[in-house]
Design a protein around this motif. Structure first.
Motif, short mmCIF file in Angstrom:
data_model
loop_
_atom_site.label_atom_id
_atom_site.label_comp_id
_atom_site.label_asym_id
_atom_site.label_seq_id
_atom_site.Cartn_x
_atom_site.Cartn_y
_atom_site.Cartn_z
N HIS A 499 -16.90 -6.47 11.76
CA HIS A 499 -16.46 -5.13 12.16
C HIS A 499 -15.06 -4.86 11.62
CE1 HIS A 499 -20.03 -4.83 14.45
NE2 HIS A 499 -19.66 -5.63 15.43
N LEU A 500 -14.32 -5.93 11.33
CA LEU A 500 -13.05 -5.85 10.62
C LEU A 500 -13.24 -6.47 9.24
CD1 LEU A 500 -10.52 -7.09 13.35
CD2 LEU A 500 -10.79 -4.73 12.53
N ASP A 501 -12.59 -5.89 8.25
CA ASP A 501 -12.67 -6.48 6.91
C ASP A 501 -11.81 -7.72 6.80
OD1 ASP A 501 -14.39 -4.58 5.29
OD2 ASP A 501 -12.94 -3.19 6.18
N ASP A 502 -10.75 -7.79 7.60
CA ASP A 502 -9.92 -8.99 7.60
C ASP A 502 -8.88 -8.87 8.70
OD1 ASP A 502 -9.04 -11.48 6.87
OD2 ASP A 502 -8.13 -10.86 4.96
N VAL A 503 -8.38 -10.01 9.14
CA VAL A 503 -7.17 -10.07 9.96
C VAL A 503 -6.06 -10.52 9.02
CG1 VAL A 503 -6.04 -11.10 11.96
CG2 VAL A 503 -8.50 -10.64 12.02
N ILE A 504 -4.98 -9.74 8.95
CA ILE A 504 -3.98 -9.96 7.90
C ILE A 504 -2.63 -10.34 8.50
CG2 ILE A 504 -5.14 -8.37 6.31
CD1 ILE A 504 -2.97 -6.29 6.94
N ASP A 505 -1.87 -11.05 7.70
CA ASP A 505 -0.48 -11.34 8.02
C ASP A 505 0.29 -10.01 7.98
OD1 ASP A 505 2.22 -12.00 8.01
OD2 ASP A 505 2.00 -13.62 6.56
N PRO A 506 1.00 -9.65 9.04
CA PRO A 506 1.73 -8.37 9.03
C PRO A 506 2.62 -8.20 7.79
CG PRO A 506 1.74 -9.27 11.23
CD PRO A 506 1.11 -10.32 10.36
N ALA A 507 3.24 -9.29 7.33
CA ALA A 507 4.13 -9.20 6.18
C ALA A 507 3.39 -8.80 4.90
CB ALA A 507 4.84 -10.54 5.96
N GLN A 508 2.06 -8.94 4.89
CA GLN A 508 1.25 -8.60 3.72
C GLN A 508 0.64 -7.20 3.80
OE1 GLN A 508 0.93 -10.59 0.94
NE2 GLN A 508 2.54 -11.74 1.99
N THR A 509 1.04 -6.42 4.82
CA THR A 509 0.40 -5.12 5.04
C THR A 509 0.55 -4.20 3.83
OG1 THR A 509 0.83 -5.30 7.42
CG2 THR A 509 0.31 -3.12 6.56
N ARG A 510 1.74 -4.09 3.30
CA ARG A 510 1.97 -3.20 2.15
C ARG A 510 1.10 -3.62 0.96
NH1 ARG A 510 5.80 -0.03 -0.81
NH2 ARG A 510 6.19 -0.83 -2.90
N ARG A 511 1.09 -4.94 0.65
CA ARG A 511 0.31 -5.42 -0.49
C ARG A 511 -1.18 -5.18 -0.28
NH1 ARG A 511 -2.95 -9.22 -1.78
NH2 ARG A 511 -2.79 -10.20 0.28
N VAL A 512 -1.68 -5.46 0.91
CA VAL A 512 -3.10 -5.30 1.20
C VAL A 512 -3.51 -3.82 1.12
CG1 VAL A 512 -4.85 -5.50 3.01
CG2 VAL A 512 -3.29 -7.41 2.56
N VAL A 513 -2.67 -2.95 1.68
CA VAL A 513 -2.99 -1.52 1.66
C VAL A 513 -2.99 -0.98 0.23
CG1 VAL A 513 -2.15 0.77 2.33
CG2 VAL A 513 -2.21 -1.08 4.01
N ALA A 514 -1.98 -1.34 -0.54
CA ALA A 514 -1.90 -0.86 -1.93
C ALA A 514 -3.11 -1.31 -2.73
CB ALA A 514 -0.61 -1.35 -2.58
N ARG A 515 -3.49 -2.57 -2.59
CA ARG A 515 -4.64 -3.09 -3.33
C ARG A 515 -5.93 -2.44 -2.86
NH1 ARG A 515 -7.27 -3.92 -7.20
NH2 ARG A 515 -8.24 -5.91 -7.77
N SER A 516 -6.04 -2.19 -1.56
CA SER A 516 -7.24 -1.55 -1.01
C SER A 516 -7.41 -0.14 -1.56
CB SER A 516 -7.16 -1.53 0.52
OG SER A 516 -7.13 -2.84 1.04
N PHE A 517 -6.33 0.59 -1.70
CA PHE A 517 -6.42 1.94 -2.28
C PHE A 517 -6.90 1.85 -3.73
CE2 PHE A 517 -3.08 3.80 0.81
CZ PHE A 517 -4.08 4.26 1.65
#
Length: 532
Positions: A499-517
Protein backbone atom coordinates in the motif's frame (compact mmCIF):
# COMPACT_ATOMS: atom_id res chain seq x y z
CA UNK A 1 8.98 62.02 -15.22
CA UNK A 2 8.49 58.31 -15.76
CA UNK A 3 5.39 58.73 -17.96
CA UNK A 4 7.62 60.43 -20.52
CA UNK A 5 9.40 57.24 -21.54
CA UNK A 6 6.13 55.63 -22.50
CA UNK A 7 5.04 58.73 -24.38
CA UNK A 8 8.23 58.56 -26.40
CA UNK A 9 7.47 54.99 -27.47
CA UNK A 10 4.45 56.09 -29.45
CA UNK A 11 4.88 59.83 -29.98
CA UNK A 12 5.03 61.26 -33.47
CA UNK A 13 7.21 64.27 -34.11
CA UNK A 14 5.01 67.33 -34.33
CA UNK A 15 5.50 70.73 -35.81
CA UNK A 16 3.60 73.87 -36.55
CA UNK A 17 0.26 72.67 -37.92
CA UNK A 18 -0.07 75.91 -39.91
CA UNK A 19 3.16 75.25 -41.79
CA UNK A 20 2.64 73.99 -45.35
CA UNK A 21 5.28 71.32 -44.66
CA UNK A 22 3.18 69.67 -41.94
CA UNK A 23 0.64 67.04 -42.94
CA UNK A 24 -2.61 68.05 -41.17
CA UNK A 25 -3.55 64.39 -40.65
CA UNK A 26 -0.21 63.65 -39.01
CA UNK A 27 -0.56 66.73 -36.85
CA UNK A 28 -3.99 65.54 -35.77
CA UNK A 29 -2.55 62.11 -34.95
CA UNK A 30 0.13 63.74 -32.80
CA UNK A 31 -2.46 65.86 -30.99
CA UNK A 32 -4.70 62.89 -30.21
CA UNK A 33 -1.82 60.74 -29.01
CA UNK A 34 -0.59 63.47 -26.70
CA UNK A 35 -4.07 63.74 -25.17
CA UNK A 36 -4.29 59.98 -24.70
CA UNK A 37 -0.86 59.71 -23.11
CA UNK A 38 -1.67 62.54 -20.72
CA UNK A 39 -4.13 60.20 -18.96
CA UNK A 40 -6.24 62.16 -16.46
CA UNK A 41 -4.18 65.29 -16.96
CA UNK A 42 -2.14 67.12 -14.29
CA UNK A 43 -5.06 67.42 -11.87
CA UNK A 44 -6.19 63.80 -12.22
CA UNK A 45 -2.65 62.49 -11.91
CA UNK A 46 -1.98 64.65 -8.86
CA UNK A 47 -5.10 63.37 -7.09
CA UNK A 48 -4.10 59.81 -7.90
CA UNK A 49 -0.55 60.22 -6.63
CA UNK A 50 -1.75 61.78 -3.39
CA UNK A 51 -2.97 58.31 -2.43
CA UNK A 52 0.54 56.93 -2.90
CA UNK A 53 -0.26 55.09 -6.14
CA UNK A 54 1.65 54.99 -9.40
CA UNK A 55 -0.09 55.89 -12.64
CA UNK A 56 -1.00 53.03 -14.94
CA UNK A 57 1.72 53.95 -17.43
CA UNK A 58 4.33 54.08 -14.66
CA UNK A 59 3.14 50.62 -13.62
CA UNK A 60 3.55 49.28 -17.13
CA UNK A 61 7.03 50.77 -17.38
CA UNK A 62 8.15 49.18 -14.10
CA UNK A 63 6.62 45.78 -14.85
CA UNK A 64 7.62 45.03 -18.45
CA UNK A 65 10.98 44.62 -20.17
CA UNK A 66 12.25 47.95 -21.57
CA UNK A 67 11.34 48.66 -25.16
CA UNK A 68 8.82 45.81 -25.49
CA UNK A 69 5.53 47.68 -24.89
CA UNK A 70 3.15 47.50 -27.87
CA UNK A 71 -0.09 49.31 -27.11
CA UNK A 72 -3.42 48.80 -28.86
CA UNK A 73 -6.48 50.98 -28.43
CA UNK A 74 -4.62 54.13 -27.44
CA UNK A 75 -7.08 56.38 -29.28
CA UNK A 76 -10.24 54.75 -27.95
CA UNK A 77 -12.89 57.09 -26.61
CA UNK A 78 -16.20 56.41 -24.81
CA UNK A 79 -19.50 56.28 -26.61
CA UNK A 80 -20.71 59.05 -24.30
CA UNK A 81 -18.41 61.97 -25.16
CA UNK A 82 -17.93 64.38 -22.29
CA UNK A 83 -16.82 67.99 -22.09
CA UNK A 84 -13.25 66.80 -21.53
CA UNK A 85 -11.27 63.87 -22.95
CA UNK A 86 -11.44 60.36 -21.49
CA UNK A 87 -8.07 59.13 -22.77
CA UNK A 88 -8.01 55.50 -23.98
CA UNK A 89 -11.42 55.18 -22.26
CA UNK A 90 -9.62 54.72 -18.94
CA UNK A 91 -7.91 51.42 -19.75
CA UNK A 92 -4.47 50.71 -21.19
CA UNK A 93 -4.19 47.50 -23.25
CA UNK A 94 -1.31 46.01 -25.15
CA UNK A 95 1.47 43.45 -25.34
CA UNK A 96 4.92 43.32 -23.77
CA UNK A 97 7.52 40.94 -22.41
CA UNK A 98 8.25 40.16 -18.79
CA UNK A 99 11.64 38.50 -18.27
CA UNK A 100 11.67 37.83 -22.00
CA UNK A 101 8.24 36.16 -22.13
CA UNK A 102 5.34 37.60 -24.12
CA UNK A 103 2.26 38.70 -22.15
CA UNK A 104 -0.96 40.56 -22.86
CA UNK A 105 -1.58 43.35 -20.38
CA UNK A 106 -4.66 45.22 -19.20
CA UNK A 107 -4.11 48.18 -16.89
CA UNK A 108 -6.97 50.24 -15.50
CA UNK A 109 -6.32 54.00 -15.48
CA UNK A 110 -7.94 55.36 -12.34
CA UNK A 111 -6.69 58.91 -12.99
CA UNK A 112 -9.71 59.15 -15.32
CA UNK A 113 -13.25 58.90 -13.93
CA UNK A 114 -11.93 56.62 -11.13
CA UNK A 115 -11.06 53.97 -13.73
CA UNK A 116 -14.73 53.14 -14.27
CA UNK A 117 -15.69 50.75 -17.05
CA UNK A 118 -17.86 51.54 -20.08
CA UNK A 119 -18.69 49.69 -23.31
CA UNK A 120 -15.64 50.81 -25.31
CA UNK A 121 -13.19 49.96 -22.54
CA UNK A 122 -14.91 46.59 -22.17
CA UNK A 123 -14.55 46.04 -25.91
CA UNK A 124 -10.83 46.81 -25.68
CA UNK A 125 -10.34 44.38 -22.83
CA UNK A 126 -12.46 41.61 -24.31
CA UNK A 127 -10.70 41.77 -27.67
CA UNK A 128 -7.28 41.67 -26.04
CA UNK A 129 -8.27 38.69 -23.88
CA UNK A 130 -9.65 36.76 -26.83
CA UNK A 131 -6.61 37.48 -29.00
CA UNK A 132 -4.21 36.53 -26.20
CA UNK A 133 -5.95 33.22 -25.65
CA UNK A 134 -5.92 32.31 -29.31
CA UNK A 135 -2.25 33.33 -29.59
CA UNK A 136 -1.31 31.39 -26.46
CA UNK A 137 -0.17 34.44 -24.52
CA UNK A 138 -0.50 34.75 -20.70
CA UNK A 139 -2.68 37.63 -19.49
CA UNK A 140 -1.76 40.15 -16.80
CA UNK A 141 -4.23 42.52 -15.14
CA UNK A 142 -3.36 45.68 -13.21
CA UNK A 143 -6.53 46.31 -11.18
CA UNK A 144 -7.41 49.72 -9.75
CA UNK A 145 -10.98 50.74 -10.59
CA UNK A 146 -14.37 51.65 -9.22
CA UNK A 147 -16.79 49.47 -11.20
CA UNK A 148 -19.22 50.48 -13.94
CA UNK A 149 -19.47 54.04 -15.28
CA UNK A 150 -22.71 55.97 -15.17
CA UNK A 151 -24.65 56.76 -17.31
CA UNK A 152 -22.72 54.65 -19.84
CA UNK A 153 -23.98 51.32 -18.44
CA UNK A 154 -27.39 52.40 -17.17
CA UNK A 155 -30.74 50.99 -18.23
CA UNK A 156 -31.01 49.00 -21.44
CA UNK A 157 -27.32 49.56 -22.19
CA UNK A 158 -26.34 47.22 -19.35
CA UNK A 159 -27.86 44.15 -21.00
CA UNK A 160 -26.00 44.88 -24.22
CA UNK A 161 -22.54 45.30 -22.74
CA UNK A 162 -19.83 43.74 -24.96
CA UNK A 163 -19.03 40.89 -22.57
CA UNK A 164 -18.71 37.37 -23.94
CA UNK A 165 -18.33 35.04 -20.99
CA UNK A 166 -17.22 32.23 -23.30
CA UNK A 167 -13.95 34.11 -23.73
CA UNK A 168 -13.86 36.79 -21.01
CA UNK A 169 -13.76 34.32 -18.12
CA UNK A 170 -11.85 31.42 -19.68
CA UNK A 171 -10.46 30.13 -22.95
CA UNK A 172 -13.07 29.25 -25.58
CA UNK A 173 -13.64 25.57 -26.42
CA UNK A 174 -10.73 24.01 -28.26
CA UNK A 175 -8.28 26.74 -27.24
CA UNK A 176 -5.67 25.81 -24.61
CA UNK A 177 -5.91 27.67 -21.32
CA UNK A 178 -3.39 30.45 -20.69
CA UNK A 179 -2.17 31.60 -17.27
CA UNK A 180 -3.84 34.70 -15.86
CA UNK A 181 -2.29 36.85 -13.14
CA UNK A 182 -3.61 40.00 -11.49
CA UNK A 183 -2.24 42.70 -9.21
CA UNK A 184 -4.74 44.61 -7.06
CA UNK A 185 -3.08 48.01 -6.73
CA UNK A 186 -5.91 50.09 -5.29
CA UNK A 187 -9.64 49.90 -4.60
CA UNK A 188 -10.87 47.36 -7.17
CA UNK A 189 -14.57 46.74 -7.63
CA UNK A 190 -16.91 45.53 -10.35
CA UNK A 191 -15.04 44.51 -13.48
CA UNK A 192 -11.63 44.92 -11.85
CA UNK A 193 -12.67 42.41 -9.18
CA UNK A 194 -14.03 40.12 -11.89
CA UNK A 195 -10.63 40.17 -13.58
CA UNK A 196 -9.04 39.15 -10.29
CA UNK A 197 -11.57 36.35 -9.80
CA UNK A 198 -10.63 34.83 -13.18
CA UNK A 199 -6.91 34.86 -12.37
CA UNK A 200 -4.83 31.90 -11.29
CA UNK A 201 -2.72 34.19 -9.11
CA UNK A 202 -3.76 37.44 -7.45
CA UNK A 203 -1.37 39.65 -5.50
CA UNK A 204 -2.63 42.67 -3.55
CA UNK A 205 -0.78 45.58 -1.98
CA UNK A 206 -1.52 46.41 1.65
CA UNK A 207 -3.51 49.48 0.61
CA UNK A 208 -5.63 47.57 -1.91
CA UNK A 209 -9.15 46.17 -1.72
CA UNK A 210 -11.12 43.81 -3.94
CA UNK A 211 -14.87 43.15 -3.83
CA UNK A 212 -18.00 42.90 -5.94
CA UNK A 213 -19.14 46.42 -4.94
CA UNK A 214 -17.41 49.29 -3.18
CA UNK A 215 -18.27 50.96 0.15
CA UNK A 216 -20.46 53.67 -1.39
CA UNK A 217 -22.70 51.14 -3.15
CA UNK A 218 -22.80 48.85 -0.11
CA UNK A 219 -23.80 51.73 2.13
CA UNK A 220 -26.61 52.89 -0.14
CA UNK A 221 -27.89 49.40 -0.99
CA UNK A 222 -27.95 47.69 2.41
CA UNK A 223 -27.05 50.44 4.88
CA UNK A 224 -23.78 48.82 5.95
CA UNK A 225 -21.14 51.43 6.74
CA UNK A 226 -17.71 50.14 5.73
CA UNK A 227 -14.48 51.50 4.35
CA UNK A 228 -12.23 49.93 1.73
CA UNK A 229 -10.14 48.02 4.25
CA UNK A 230 -12.92 46.58 6.38
CA UNK A 231 -14.97 45.63 3.32
CA UNK A 232 -12.32 43.99 1.18
CA UNK A 233 -8.82 44.71 2.46
CA UNK A 234 -6.01 42.15 2.43
CA UNK A 235 -7.05 40.10 5.46
CA UNK A 236 -10.66 39.63 4.35
CA UNK A 237 -9.78 39.22 0.67
CA UNK A 238 -7.15 36.58 1.41
CA UNK A 239 -9.32 34.73 3.91
CA UNK A 240 -12.10 34.55 1.30
CA UNK A 241 -9.69 33.22 -1.32
CA UNK A 242 -10.06 36.27 -3.57
CA UNK A 243 -6.37 37.14 -3.17
CA UNK A 244 -3.46 34.71 -2.92
CA UNK A 245 -0.65 36.94 -1.66
CA UNK A 246 -0.38 40.35 0.02
CA UNK A 247 2.71 42.52 -0.34
CA UNK A 248 3.60 45.96 0.91
CA UNK A 249 4.30 48.02 -2.20
CA UNK A 250 3.56 48.08 -5.92
CA UNK A 251 7.10 47.08 -6.91
CA UNK A 252 6.73 44.02 -4.67
CA UNK A 253 3.52 43.16 -6.53
CA UNK A 254 5.31 43.42 -9.88
CA UNK A 255 8.01 41.05 -8.61
CA UNK A 256 5.33 38.59 -7.47
CA UNK A 257 3.65 38.70 -10.90
CA UNK A 258 6.96 37.98 -12.60
CA UNK A 259 7.69 35.16 -10.13
CA UNK A 260 4.32 33.52 -10.78
CA UNK A 261 4.75 33.71 -14.55
CA UNK A 262 8.21 32.16 -14.24
CA UNK A 263 6.56 28.91 -13.11
CA UNK A 264 3.97 28.92 -15.89
CA UNK A 265 4.12 27.70 -19.49
CA UNK A 266 2.57 29.99 -22.11
CA UNK A 267 -0.42 27.61 -22.35
CA UNK A 268 -1.52 24.28 -20.95
CA UNK A 269 -0.22 22.63 -24.14
CA UNK A 270 3.38 23.47 -23.21
CA UNK A 271 5.74 22.19 -20.55
CA UNK A 272 6.42 24.39 -17.54
CA UNK A 273 9.80 26.15 -17.91
CA UNK A 274 12.83 24.64 -16.19
CA UNK A 275 15.29 26.68 -14.14
CA UNK A 276 18.83 26.13 -12.92
CA UNK A 277 18.66 23.76 -9.91
CA UNK A 278 19.56 25.16 -6.50
CA UNK A 279 20.35 23.55 -3.18
CA UNK A 280 17.55 23.75 -0.58
CA UNK A 281 17.61 26.62 1.89
CA UNK A 282 17.62 24.04 4.72
CA UNK A 283 19.96 21.05 4.69
CA UNK A 284 17.91 17.92 3.80
CA UNK A 285 19.95 15.97 6.33
CA UNK A 286 18.34 18.03 9.10
CA UNK A 287 14.76 17.46 7.98
CA UNK A 288 13.88 14.75 10.52
CA UNK A 289 14.80 17.06 13.37
CA UNK A 290 12.20 19.58 12.25
CA UNK A 291 9.31 17.24 13.11
CA UNK A 292 8.63 16.41 16.78
CA UNK A 293 8.29 12.70 17.55
CA UNK A 294 5.27 13.40 19.77
CA UNK A 295 2.31 13.45 17.31
CA UNK A 296 0.49 15.95 19.55
CA UNK A 297 3.17 18.61 19.20
CA UNK A 298 2.86 21.14 16.41
CA UNK A 299 5.53 22.51 14.08
CA UNK A 300 5.68 24.75 11.03
CA UNK A 301 5.42 22.82 7.76
CA UNK A 302 7.18 25.69 5.97
CA UNK A 303 10.47 24.49 7.44
CA UNK A 304 9.95 20.98 6.07
CA UNK A 305 9.13 22.34 2.61
CA UNK A 306 12.28 24.50 2.67
CA UNK A 307 14.42 21.37 3.10
CA UNK A 308 12.86 19.68 0.03
CA UNK A 309 12.54 22.38 -2.63
CA UNK A 310 15.18 24.53 -4.31
CA UNK A 311 16.37 27.52 -2.31
CA UNK A 312 14.68 30.87 -3.02
CA UNK A 313 12.06 29.19 -5.20
CA UNK A 314 9.02 29.28 -2.92
CA UNK A 315 6.00 31.40 -3.88
CA UNK A 316 3.18 31.10 -1.30
CA UNK A 317 -0.34 30.76 -2.64
CA UNK A 318 -3.36 31.64 -0.44
CA UNK A 319 -1.91 31.25 3.06
CA UNK A 320 -4.79 33.04 4.82
CA UNK A 321 -7.40 31.03 2.94
CA UNK A 322 -8.00 27.69 4.64
CA UNK A 323 -4.67 27.84 6.54
CA UNK A 324 -4.87 24.19 7.67
CA UNK A 325 -3.41 23.49 4.22
CA UNK A 326 -0.43 25.37 2.82
CA UNK A 327 0.15 25.61 -0.93
CA UNK A 328 3.32 26.73 -2.68
CA UNK A 329 4.70 27.05 -6.15
CA UNK A 330 8.34 25.97 -5.97
CA UNK A 331 11.03 24.05 -7.83
CA UNK A 332 12.73 20.76 -7.16
CA UNK A 333 15.97 20.33 -9.11
CA UNK A 334 14.82 23.19 -11.33
CA UNK A 335 11.43 21.57 -12.14
CA UNK A 336 8.39 23.75 -11.28
CA UNK A 337 6.12 21.91 -8.86
CA UNK A 338 3.04 22.51 -6.75
CA UNK A 339 3.39 21.64 -3.06
CA UNK A 340 0.30 20.88 -0.95
CA UNK A 341 0.88 20.19 2.74
CA UNK A 342 -1.09 20.06 5.94
CA UNK A 343 -0.14 22.69 8.53
CA UNK A 344 0.01 21.27 12.09
CA UNK A 345 0.08 24.78 13.56
CA UNK A 346 -3.49 25.40 12.36
CA UNK A 347 -6.04 23.30 14.26
CA UNK A 348 -3.52 20.46 14.36
CA UNK A 349 -3.89 20.27 10.57
CA UNK A 350 -7.52 19.10 10.51
CA UNK A 351 -8.98 19.96 7.10
CA UNK A 352 -12.01 22.27 7.04
CA UNK A 353 -14.15 23.25 4.03
CA UNK A 354 -12.08 26.32 3.17
CA UNK A 355 -8.82 24.34 3.25
CA UNK A 356 -10.32 21.73 0.93
CA UNK A 357 -11.65 24.41 -1.44
CA UNK A 358 -8.24 26.06 -1.57
CA UNK A 359 -6.54 22.77 -2.24
CA UNK A 360 -8.94 21.90 -5.07
CA UNK A 361 -8.32 25.26 -6.76
CA UNK A 362 -4.55 24.94 -6.43
CA UNK A 363 -4.51 21.36 -7.72
CA UNK A 364 -6.55 22.51 -10.72
CA UNK A 365 -3.98 25.20 -11.56
CA UNK A 366 -1.07 22.80 -11.27
CA UNK A 367 -2.75 20.08 -13.32
CA UNK A 368 -3.82 22.57 -15.97
CA UNK A 369 -0.34 24.02 -16.44
CA UNK A 370 1.75 20.86 -16.14
CA UNK A 371 3.22 21.27 -12.68
CA UNK A 372 3.64 17.95 -10.84
CA UNK A 373 2.14 17.76 -7.36
CA UNK A 374 3.85 16.92 -4.09
CA UNK A 375 1.57 16.16 -1.12
CA UNK A 376 3.04 16.23 2.40
CA UNK A 377 0.81 14.65 5.04
CA UNK A 378 0.61 15.23 8.76
CA UNK A 379 -3.16 15.31 9.07
CA UNK A 380 -5.46 14.08 11.88
CA UNK A 381 -8.47 13.97 9.56
CA UNK A 382 -11.34 16.13 8.38
CA UNK A 383 -12.96 18.71 10.62
CA UNK A 384 -16.28 17.46 12.01
CA UNK A 385 -19.21 19.10 13.76
CA UNK A 386 -21.92 21.62 12.96
CA UNK A 387 -19.57 24.35 11.70
CA UNK A 388 -17.97 21.92 9.27
CA UNK A 389 -21.36 20.71 8.03
CA UNK A 390 -22.68 24.25 7.57
CA UNK A 391 -19.55 25.01 5.61
CA UNK A 392 -20.20 22.12 3.22
CA UNK A 393 -17.46 19.72 4.31
CA UNK A 394 -18.95 16.76 2.42
CA UNK A 395 -19.14 18.61 -0.89
CA UNK A 396 -15.68 20.13 -0.41
CA UNK A 397 -14.23 16.69 0.37
CA UNK A 398 -15.84 15.10 -2.68
CA UNK A 399 -14.66 17.94 -4.90
CA UNK A 400 -11.01 17.87 -3.86
CA UNK A 401 -10.62 14.08 -3.93
CA UNK A 402 -12.22 13.90 -7.38
CA UNK A 403 -10.00 16.72 -8.67
CA UNK A 404 -6.82 15.09 -7.36
CA UNK A 405 -7.84 11.74 -8.83
CA UNK A 406 -8.53 13.37 -12.20
CA UNK A 407 -5.18 15.17 -12.28
CA UNK A 408 -2.88 13.65 -14.87
CA UNK A 409 0.37 15.34 -13.90
CA UNK A 410 2.76 13.29 -11.76
CA UNK A 411 1.63 13.06 -8.13
CA UNK A 412 3.85 12.03 -5.23
CA UNK A 413 2.63 11.71 -1.64
CA UNK A 414 4.82 11.56 1.45
CA UNK A 415 3.32 10.70 4.85
CA UNK A 416 5.46 12.49 7.41
CA UNK A 417 3.66 11.78 10.66
CA UNK A 418 -0.13 11.43 10.98
CA UNK A 419 -2.38 10.38 8.11
CA UNK A 420 -5.86 9.59 9.38
CA UNK A 421 -9.29 9.19 7.85
CA UNK A 422 -10.57 11.39 5.06
CA UNK A 423 -7.66 13.75 5.61
CA UNK A 424 -5.32 11.07 4.27
CA UNK A 425 -7.36 10.69 1.10
CA UNK A 426 -7.85 14.45 0.67
CA UNK A 427 -4.08 14.99 0.58
CA UNK A 428 -3.22 12.52 -2.15
CA UNK A 429 -3.96 9.16 -0.52
CA UNK A 430 -3.92 6.00 -2.62
CA UNK A 431 -7.59 6.23 -3.82
CA UNK A 432 -6.76 9.53 -5.57
CA UNK A 433 -4.33 7.65 -7.85
CA UNK A 434 -0.93 9.17 -6.97
CA UNK A 435 2.01 7.75 -8.88
CA UNK A 436 3.95 7.10 -5.69
CA UNK A 437 3.10 7.05 -1.98
CA UNK A 438 5.97 7.08 0.51
CA UNK A 439 6.14 7.30 4.29
CA UNK A 440 8.71 8.29 6.84
CA UNK A 441 9.40 5.75 9.61
CA UNK A 442 7.51 8.12 11.95
CA UNK A 443 4.29 7.78 9.91
CA UNK A 444 0.99 6.58 11.38
CA UNK A 445 -1.85 5.60 9.06
CA UNK A 446 -5.42 4.65 9.83
CA UNK A 447 -9.07 5.54 9.58
CA UNK A 448 -9.11 7.53 12.84
CA UNK A 449 -6.66 9.09 15.31
CA UNK A 450 -6.13 6.91 18.42
CA UNK A 451 -7.46 9.44 20.94
CA UNK A 452 -10.82 9.38 19.18
CA UNK A 453 -10.81 5.91 17.66
CA UNK A 454 -10.16 3.98 20.88
CA UNK A 455 -13.10 5.60 22.63
CA UNK A 456 -15.37 5.03 19.64
CA UNK A 457 -14.36 1.47 18.73
CA UNK A 458 -13.66 0.04 22.19
CA UNK A 459 -16.26 1.92 24.22
CA UNK A 460 -17.81 -1.22 25.69
CA UNK A 461 -14.44 -2.75 26.57
CA UNK A 462 -13.45 0.39 28.44
CA UNK A 463 -16.82 0.66 30.19
CA UNK A 464 -16.51 -2.97 31.34
CA UNK A 465 -12.99 -2.36 32.65
CA UNK A 466 -14.24 0.63 34.63
CA UNK A 467 -17.12 -1.42 36.02
CA UNK A 468 -14.89 -4.35 36.97
CA UNK A 469 -11.81 -2.60 38.35
CA UNK A 470 -12.39 1.13 38.51
CA UNK A 471 -10.09 3.84 37.15
CA UNK A 472 -6.94 1.77 37.46
CA UNK A 473 -8.36 -1.02 35.33
CA UNK A 474 -9.75 1.51 32.85
CA UNK A 475 -6.32 3.19 32.49
CA UNK A 476 -4.58 -0.16 32.00
CA UNK A 477 -7.07 -1.27 29.36
CA UNK A 478 -6.82 2.06 27.57
CA UNK A 479 -3.00 1.92 27.55
CA UNK A 480 -3.04 -1.57 26.08
CA UNK A 481 -5.55 -0.59 23.40
CA UNK A 482 -3.47 2.50 22.57
CA UNK A 483 -0.35 0.33 22.11
CA UNK A 484 -2.27 -1.97 19.81
CA UNK A 485 -3.65 1.00 17.87
CA UNK A 486 -0.21 2.51 17.36
CA UNK A 487 1.26 -0.84 16.34
CA UNK A 488 -1.48 -1.26 13.74
CA UNK A 489 -0.84 2.28 12.45
CA UNK A 490 2.90 1.86 11.79
CA UNK A 491 4.01 2.01 8.13
CA UNK A 492 5.62 -1.44 8.08
CA UNK A 493 2.56 -3.54 7.31
CA UNK A 494 1.39 -0.97 4.76
CA UNK A 495 4.74 -1.34 3.00
CA UNK A 496 4.65 -5.13 3.35
CA UNK A 497 1.25 -5.21 1.61
CA UNK A 498 2.49 -2.70 -1.00
CA UNK A 499 0.00 0.00 0.00
CA UNK A 500 3.13 2.14 0.33
CA UNK A 501 5.76 2.19 -2.39
CA UNK A 502 8.48 2.54 0.22
CA UNK A 503 9.36 3.75 3.70
CA UNK A 504 12.13 6.31 3.19
CA UNK A 505 14.83 8.00 5.20
CA UNK A 506 13.56 11.57 5.78
CA UNK A 507 16.93 12.94 4.66
CA UNK A 508 16.34 11.32 1.23
CA UNK A 509 12.92 12.94 0.69
CA UNK A 510 14.10 15.53 -1.84
CA UNK A 511 16.08 12.95 -3.86
CA UNK A 512 13.25 10.40 -3.84
CA UNK A 513 10.62 12.97 -4.84
CA UNK A 514 12.74 14.41 -7.67
CA UNK A 515 13.46 10.95 -9.08
CA UNK A 516 9.82 9.92 -8.75
CA UNK A 517 8.70 12.91 -10.81
CA UNK A 518 11.21 11.98 -13.51
CA UNK A 519 9.91 8.42 -13.63
CA UNK A 520 6.25 9.51 -13.63
CA UNK A 521 6.75 11.98 -16.48
CA UNK A 522 8.23 9.23 -18.62
CA UNK A 523 8.45 10.20 -22.28
CA UNK A 524 5.57 12.69 -22.11
CA UNK A 525 7.78 15.71 -22.52
CA UNK A 526 6.49 17.03 -19.15
CA UNK A 527 3.03 17.72 -20.60
CA UNK A 528 0.05 15.90 -19.16
CA UNK A 529 -1.49 13.36 -21.48
CA UNK A 530 -5.18 14.22 -21.17
CA UNK A 531 -7.11 17.43 -21.62
CA UNK A 532 -10.21 18.55 -19.84
Amino acid sequence: MTDEALRNDVAVTSGDASSPDVDPAMAELTRRREIALAMGGPAGIARHRESGRLTVRERVERLVDPGTWHEVGLLAEPEFRRDKPVPADAVVTGYARIDGREVALIGIDSTILAGTTAPVSMRKQGRLIEMAQRAGTPIVYLCDADGGRMPDVMGWRFSGLPLDFRTFLESPPGVPHVPRAAAVLGPSYGDAALHASTSHFVVMIEAGSCALSGPSVVGRAIGEKVDHGSLAGPELAETAGNVHLTVEAEDDAFEALAAFLSFMPPTEAHAAPLAVPREPATDPAAIAGLVPSDPRRGYDMHAVVASIVDGDSILPWGHRWGPAVVCFLARIEGQPVGVVASQPLEGAGALDPSALAKEAAFVDICDTFNLPLLFLQDVPGLLIGTDAERGGILHAYETVTARIARASVPKVTVVIRKAYGGGHFALGGRPTRPDFVYAWPSAELGFMAPEVGIAAVHRRVLEQAMADGGQEAFDAAHAELEREWHDESQPWEAAANFHLDDVIDPAQTRRVVARSFEVAWGSSGRVRETRR
